[in-house]
Design a protein around this motif. Structure first.
Motif, short mmCIF file in Angstrom:
data_model
loop_
_atom_site.label_atom_id
_atom_site.label_comp_id
_atom_site.label_asym_id
_atom_site.label_seq_id
_atom_site.Cartn_x
_atom_site.Cartn_y
_atom_site.Cartn_z
N GLN A 190 28.38 -14.76 34.68
CA GLN A 190 27.62 -13.98 33.70
C GLN A 190 26.16 -13.79 34.07
O GLN A 190 25.59 -12.76 33.75
N SER B 217 24.07 -6.08 30.32
CA SER B 217 24.43 -5.80 28.93
C SER B 217 23.42 -4.89 28.24
O SER B 217 23.76 -4.16 27.32
N PRO C 123 31.63 -9.39 28.14
CA PRO C 123 31.03 -10.19 29.21
C PRO C 123 32.04 -10.49 30.31
O PRO C 123 33.23 -10.69 30.03
#
Length: 70
Positions: free
Chosen positions: A39, A55, A33
């Motif tokens: 994020q 992701s 991350p």
């Protein structure tokens, strides 16, 4: 012209790419991350430059796909 403050929102969260790791290995590891405060919303420039990806798009380093076994 894109504003330097443009942000992109991740479906899950942003992770570093192999390009980011090659560019700055001391701070960026592929598949890990990105910094906590980015994020969910990160600078669009990072995505455009190929430094980050969602992701869900990261397949993993060295992981075998199930279809490779069939």
């Amino acid at each position: 012209m894109a504003d330097n403050n443009d942000k992109v929102t991740a479906t899950t969260h942003w992770v570093w790419t192999a390009k980011a790791e090659k560019t700055n290995a001391s701070r960026s590891v592929e598949g890990e991350p990105i910094w906590p405060h980015y994020q969910q919303r990160a600078p669009k420039r990072w995505l455009d430059e190929g430094l980050i990806q969602d992701s869900t798009e990261f397949a993993g380093k060295g992981q075998m796909d199930l279809y490779e076994l069939i």
